[in-house]
Design an enzyme around this catalytic site. Structure first.
Site, PDB file in Angstrom:
ATOM      1  N   MET A   1       0.837  -1.225   0.250  1.00 26.58           N
ATOM      2  CA  MET A   1       0.058  -0.176  -0.173  1.00 26.58           C
ATOM      3  C   MET A   1       0.915   1.266  -0.089  1.00 26.58           C
ATOM      4  O   MET A   1       2.100   1.216   0.336  1.00 26.58           O
ATOM      5  CB  MET A   1      -0.851  -0.065   1.290  1.00 26.58           C
ATOM      6  CG  MET A   1      -1.780  -1.318   1.344  1.00 26.58           C
ATOM      7  SD  MET A   1      -3.087  -1.069   0.068  1.00 26.58           S
ATOM      8  CE  MET A   1      -2.937  -2.570  -0.730  1.00 26.58           C
ATOM      9  N   CYS A   2       0.157   2.216  -0.109  1.00 29.86           N
ATOM     10  CA  CYS A   2       1.139   3.623  -0.113  1.00 29.86           C
ATOM     11  C   CYS A   2       1.616   3.851   1.073  1.00 29.86           C
ATOM     12  O   CYS A   2       1.437   3.158   2.243  1.00 29.86           O
ATOM     13  CB  CYS A   2       0.207   4.689  -0.692  1.00 29.86           C
ATOM     14  SG  CYS A   2      -0.923   4.149  -1.849  1.00 29.86           S
ATOM     15  N   ARG A   3       2.401   5.061   1.242  1.00 29.11           N
ATOM     16  CA  ARG A   3       2.949   5.450   2.679  1.00 29.11           C
ATOM     17  C   ARG A   3       2.778   6.923   2.475  1.00 29.11           C
ATOM     18  O   ARG A   3       2.845   7.525   1.250  1.00 29.11           O
ATOM     19  CB  ARG A   3       4.609   5.220   2.521  1.00 29.11           C
ATOM     20  CG  ARG A   3       5.037   3.786   2.234  1.00 29.11           C
ATOM     21  CD  ARG A   3       5.146   3.151   3.480  1.00 29.11           C
ATOM     22  NE  ARG A   3       3.731   2.467   3.587  1.00 29.11           N
ATOM     23  CZ  ARG A   3       3.366   1.617   4.756  1.00 29.11           C
ATOM     24  NH1 ARG A   3       4.355   1.355   5.623  1.00 29.11           N
ATOM     25  NH2 ARG A   3       2.125   1.307   4.782  1.00 29.11           N
TER      26      ARG A   3
ATOM     27  N   VAL B   1       3.739   8.445  -1.259  1.00 28.82           N
ATOM     28  CA  VAL B   1       4.159   7.664  -2.656  1.00 28.82           C
ATOM     29  C   VAL B   1       3.225   6.549  -2.608  1.00 28.82           C
ATOM     30  O   VAL B   1       2.699   5.936  -1.601  1.00 28.82           O
ATOM     31  CB  VAL B   1       5.641   7.121  -2.230  1.00 28.82           C
ATOM     32  CG1 VAL B   1       6.537   8.267  -2.202  1.00 28.82           C
ATOM     33  CG2 VAL B   1       5.731   6.336  -0.789  1.00 28.82           C
TER      34      VAL B   1
ATOM     35  N   ASN C   1      -4.405   5.753   2.339  1.00 31.99           N
ATOM     36  CA  ASN C   1      -3.331   4.609   2.464  1.00 31.99           C
ATOM     37  C   ASN C   1      -4.096   3.516   2.648  1.00 31.99           C
ATOM     38  O   ASN C   1      -4.420   3.106   3.614  1.00 31.99           O
ATOM     39  CB  ASN C   1      -2.119   4.784   3.402  1.00 31.99           C
ATOM     40  CG  ASN C   1      -1.710   3.606   3.765  1.00 31.99           C
ATOM     41  OD1 ASN C   1      -0.723   3.413   4.712  1.00 31.99           O
ATOM     42  ND2 ASN C   1      -1.273   2.498   2.877  1.00 31.99           N
TER      43      ASN C   1
END
Ligand code: GLN
Length: 251
Positions: A1-3, A88, A115
């Site tokens: 997953m995103c940060r 990101v 996220n």
């Protein structure tokens, strides 16, 4: 997953926050440490929003990994800000890899990031999305779960809802029917940070003059505290408050 991360404090170059610290968001692009089974790297784009003075935030987004964007490196070393939201992205399978799918999503003074993933997308969000204006749906940033979550939240904010309540409500709308969703949200107006944990990591760092929340701690100091799962975080430069999310307390 995103940060993702949010920062409020003394103005500093974006690079001091995003590029240069040990285990920076840049490093979390290619070597995240705590993805909890949701993806491996965060290379499907990135975005940063920041506030100068009292103006509405500026934003930079791209569909490439953060390290490949040399224009961003130059910008991040010159641009200073005292309030920042950055992310990101690791695109959920089937969702497009385009700059407009990257957080932060923005409107007026607000910046937003998600996220995670809405389980059962898109059908599972259809009922909630039906409350939106047609124009909101026609002008979504991208056909992704995160962009619809942003439209749902923005709809509440524009109607004058309390921001923390609106964030908790949007989480509730999703997890009541799909509790296996991952719903770490992050919202700022440049003065306060509102974040949730539901299925993903988040830590908080308070210093005398600043507060930061981040999916993974960055920097050398030991002062990061993990946020328990299924919680709401309300933070400004003076204090950080945590509260369990209502749906997290139900058996
Ligand atoms: N599901 C969202 C997307 O695809 C968020 C992804 C994430 O957190 N990895 O953009």
């Amino acid at each position: 997953m995103c940060r993702h991360l949010g920062y409020l404090g003394p103005p500093l170059p974006l690079a001091d926050l995003l590029l240069d610290p040990p285990h920076s968001l840049l490093e979390q692009t290619w070597a995240p440490r705590d993805m909890r089974g949701g993806g491996t790297v965060n290379v499907d784009g990135f975005g940063v929003g920041w506030y100068e003075d009292d103006a509405e935030p500026a934003r930079y987004r791209g569909s490439v990994p953060m390290w490949t964007d040399t224009a961003f490196d130059g910008l991040a070393r010159r641009q200073r800000a005292g309030a920042v939201l950055a992310a990101v992205r690791s695109a959920t399978t089937g969702m497009p890899v385009v700059a407009t799918a990257c957080a932060p999503f923005a409107a007026e003074r607000w910046l937003f990031s998600h996220n995670g993933v809405v389980a059962g997308w898109p059908e599972s969000l259809a009922k909630a999305a039906a409350e939106l204006d047609v124009v909101d749906l026609m002008t979504l940033d991208a056909p992704t779960d995160s962009a619809v979550l942003w439209a749902l939240l923005r709809h509440r904010l524009r109607r004058g809802a309390d921001p923390a309540e609106a964030v908790a409500e949007v989480v509730g709308q999703v997890v009541r029917t799909r509790p296996e969703s991952r719903m770490n949200l992050l919202l700022t107006d440049g003065r306060s940070l509102i974040a949730t944990t539901w299925g993903h990591a988040l830590s908080v760092r308070r210093t005398a003059e600043s507060v930061a929340v981040s999916s993974e701690p960055f920097g050398e100091d030991e002062s990061w505290t993990p946020v328990p799962d299924r919680h709401l975080v309300l933070a400004d430069r003076r204090e950080v408050r945590l509260a369990p999310l209502p749906e997290g307390e139900r058996p």
